[in-house]
Design a protein around this motif. Sequence first.
Motif, PDB file in Angstrom:
ATOM      1  N   ARG A 430      40.638  33.025 -24.938  1.00  0.00           N
ATOM      2  CA  ARG A 430      41.965  33.758 -25.236  1.00  0.00           C
ATOM      3  C   ARG A 430      42.545  33.970 -23.989  1.00  0.00           C
ATOM      4  O   ARG A 430      43.762  33.843 -23.841  1.00  0.00           O
ATOM      5  CB  ARG A 430      41.529  35.100 -25.817  1.00  0.00           C
ATOM      6  CG  ARG A 430      42.876  35.975 -25.921  1.00  0.00           C
ATOM      7  CD  ARG A 430      42.571  37.470 -26.530  1.00  0.00           C
ATOM      8  NE  ARG A 430      41.993  38.335 -25.324  1.00  0.00           N
ATOM      9  CZ  ARG A 430      42.207  38.822 -24.331  1.00  0.00           C
ATOM     10  NH1 ARG A 430      43.629  38.797 -24.204  1.00  0.00           N
ATOM     11  NH2 ARG A 430      41.451  39.416 -23.393  1.00  0.00           N
ATOM     12  N   LEU A 431      42.046  34.498 -22.785  1.00  0.00           N
ATOM     13  CA  LEU A 431      42.621  34.700 -21.591  1.00  0.00           C
ATOM     14  C   LEU A 431      42.912  33.393 -21.041  1.00  0.00           C
ATOM     15  O   LEU A 431      43.994  33.214 -20.295  1.00  0.00           O
ATOM     16  CB  LEU A 431      41.223  35.146 -20.645  1.00  0.00           C
ATOM     17  CG  LEU A 431      41.139  36.523 -20.769  1.00  0.00           C
ATOM     18  CD1 LEU A 431      40.128  37.209 -20.228  1.00  0.00           C
ATOM     19  CD2 LEU A 431      42.325  37.499 -20.670  1.00  0.00           C
ATOM     20  N   ALA A 432      42.388  32.302 -20.847  1.00  0.00           N
ATOM     21  CA  ALA A 432      42.488  30.985 -20.679  1.00  0.00           C
ATOM     22  C   ALA A 432      43.658  30.391 -21.258  1.00  0.00           C
ATOM     23  O   ALA A 432      44.659  29.883 -20.535  1.00  0.00           O
ATOM     24  CB  ALA A 432      41.332  29.668 -20.868  1.00  0.00           C
ATOM     25  N   ILE A 433      43.824  30.766 -22.627  1.00  0.00           N
ATOM     26  CA  ILE A 433      45.255  30.185 -23.205  1.00  0.00           C
ATOM     27  C   ILE A 433      46.200  30.931 -22.836  1.00  0.00           C
ATOM     28  O   ILE A 433      47.450  30.438 -22.421  1.00  0.00           O
ATOM     29  CB  ILE A 433      45.016  30.432 -24.671  1.00  0.00           C
ATOM     30  CG1 ILE A 433      43.868  29.419 -25.555  1.00  0.00           C
ATOM     31  CG2 ILE A 433      46.399  30.291 -25.570  1.00  0.00           C
ATOM     32  CD1 ILE A 433      43.737  29.541 -26.964  1.00  0.00           C
ATOM     33  N   LYS A 434      46.289  32.377 -22.705  1.00  0.00           N
ATOM     34  CA  LYS A 434      47.373  32.973 -22.229  1.00  0.00           C
ATOM     35  C   LYS A 434      47.829  32.496 -20.638  1.00  0.00           C
ATOM     36  O   LYS A 434      48.941  32.700 -20.382  1.00  0.00           O
ATOM     37  CB  LYS A 434      47.065  34.663 -22.186  1.00  0.00           C
ATOM     38  CG  LYS A 434      46.941  35.072 -23.617  1.00  0.00           C
ATOM     39  CD  LYS A 434      46.743  36.641 -23.593  1.00  0.00           C
ATOM     40  CE  LYS A 434      48.194  37.354 -23.359  1.00  0.00           C
ATOM     41  NZ  LYS A 434      48.087  38.641 -23.637  1.00  0.00           N
ATOM     42  N   GLU A 435      46.865  32.508 -19.962  1.00  0.00           N
ATOM     43  CA  GLU A 435      47.251  32.041 -18.533  1.00  0.00           C
ATOM     44  C   GLU A 435      47.985  30.736 -18.608  1.00  0.00           C
ATOM     45  O   GLU A 435      48.682  30.150 -17.772  1.00  0.00           O
ATOM     46  CB  GLU A 435      45.821  32.066 -17.669  1.00  0.00           C
ATOM     47  CG  GLU A 435      45.196  33.527 -17.419  1.00  0.00           C
ATOM     48  CD  GLU A 435      43.803  33.330 -16.686  1.00  0.00           C
ATOM     49  OE1 GLU A 435      43.482  32.118 -16.159  1.00  0.00           O
ATOM     50  OE2 GLU A 435      43.283  34.314 -16.444  1.00  0.00           O
ATOM     51  N   ARG A 436      47.404  29.563 -19.433  1.00  0.00           N
ATOM     52  CA  ARG A 436      47.792  28.361 -19.458  1.00  0.00           C
ATOM     53  C   ARG A 436      49.181  28.119 -19.915  1.00  0.00           C
ATOM     54  O   ARG A 436      50.086  27.576 -19.680  1.00  0.00           O
ATOM     55  CB  ARG A 436      46.874  27.594 -20.120  1.00  0.00           C
ATOM     56  CG  ARG A 436      46.904  26.036 -20.090  1.00  0.00           C
ATOM     57  CD  ARG A 436      45.983  25.246 -19.611  1.00  0.00           C
ATOM     58  NE  ARG A 436      45.924  23.696 -20.034  1.00  0.00           N
ATOM     59  CZ  ARG A 436      44.947  23.010 -19.689  1.00  0.00           C
ATOM     60  NH1 ARG A 436      43.740  23.838 -19.035  1.00  0.00           N
ATOM     61  NH2 ARG A 436      44.840  21.720 -19.812  1.00  0.00           N
TER      62      ARG A 436
END
Length: 455
Positions: A430-436
């Motif tokens: 989830r965090l990786a998707i939001k950052e990307r």
Amino acid sequence: MTDLLSFFGAADTVTGSRYLLETGGRRVLIDCGLFQGYKKLRQRNWLPFPVAPSSIDAVLLTHAHLDHSGYLPRLARMGFSGPVYCTAGTRDLCHILLLDSAYLNEKDADRSTRLGYTSHHPARPLYDRDDAKAALKLLRPVEFETPLQLDGLRARFRRAGHILGAASISVETPDRTIVFSGDIGRHNDLTMPDPEPFEHADVLLIESTYGDRLHDHSDAEAQLANIISGTTARGGTVLIPAFAVGRAQTLLFIIQRLKVEGRIGNIPVFLDSPMAIDASEIYKSHPRDHKMDVGGFKETFAGATYVTSVEASKALTVNRYPKVIVSASGMATGGRILHHLSAYLRDYDNTILLPGFQAGGTRGAQLAAGAQQIKIHGQYVPVGAEVVQMHQLSAHADREGLLQWLDGFREPPRTIFVTHGEDTASDALRLAIKERTGTNAVVPEHSQCVDLDRV
């Protein structure tokens, strides 16, 4: 028109994939999987389904693994009689997986009755082979990329890699496009095609099995050669719990190639899984769905001895000469692998090779975590054998692989639900998707119902 999406499985866990889409007075269930692993999860399989199964109009299956298809016989037992749409490869694999699952349910119930492991007398199976046969009659094969019309809805299946017949599914309602990733395979996989993203989605459900980690990209063939050569040199046996569908075929493919190339000796190799043998024949009948040509595939299995009878399986535990045994199930939750573990787990000369992800609560996960003893058939068996886990053979994309698949969309979906993962894995993705991407990515809760007009 309001679209409601309910997460009746694969939310807060990596198993039991079940997503109910309600739109325009219709109910469509995407995936119909069993909960596996921890007892508290397995108990969910016994609960009444949140809506009347007879009210579900259709089921769409992403692929045949039991955590995506294994609840179908139970659903049919409770009144579902609608069509189940899936690819031809998934249909064929379900014919062996669901019947085997039903058989194991019956066998476990019988064993529990005889040994007094249950408060119910006699113990009841979750479903039986008649239920599985009823569910199999509902399967309707569809072609990849061919639109499927469902009374105001349109679905499309696209290759996901992972295993034979595996698909991601796009469902178009009058108001939005919802994509269900299913299990995403790895790019540049040895045996399966690359996963293919969709061009567009308003809402995406993406799996996160390996959402918190990267795969080991070291040479899997070299490591497997070292494990086999080292173990057999000291007189031991390499015992491999492997998923009968996909993983077993890949392992035998690699082992035979190592033999042909002279990187390991002519070690006896046994495939002790009738289901894996049947699955291999299904792989051969769908050559467009994998990267092993039929001729080469036949050579792969020329180097392995098929073990079909119970007597021959038991003989493997008596004869302690150096060898490789590939058996099921892949997380050591049941099947013939348990008898082999009982026999081989104590001996320091042996190696238990875990070729992929092990869900929490399974014996495989306990072994991977370094457990000193494992409970098998009511008895604790000490762990003396070397335990090695290889992630290079995983059929799932890792975090970067999932993000690479997501990058294939023309633009990020408006809302992304991160599902089918342990808590830490889902939240990390989830965090990786939001950052990307900056997209609204959320991890849904079990049984949560979401109004898609509000996300």
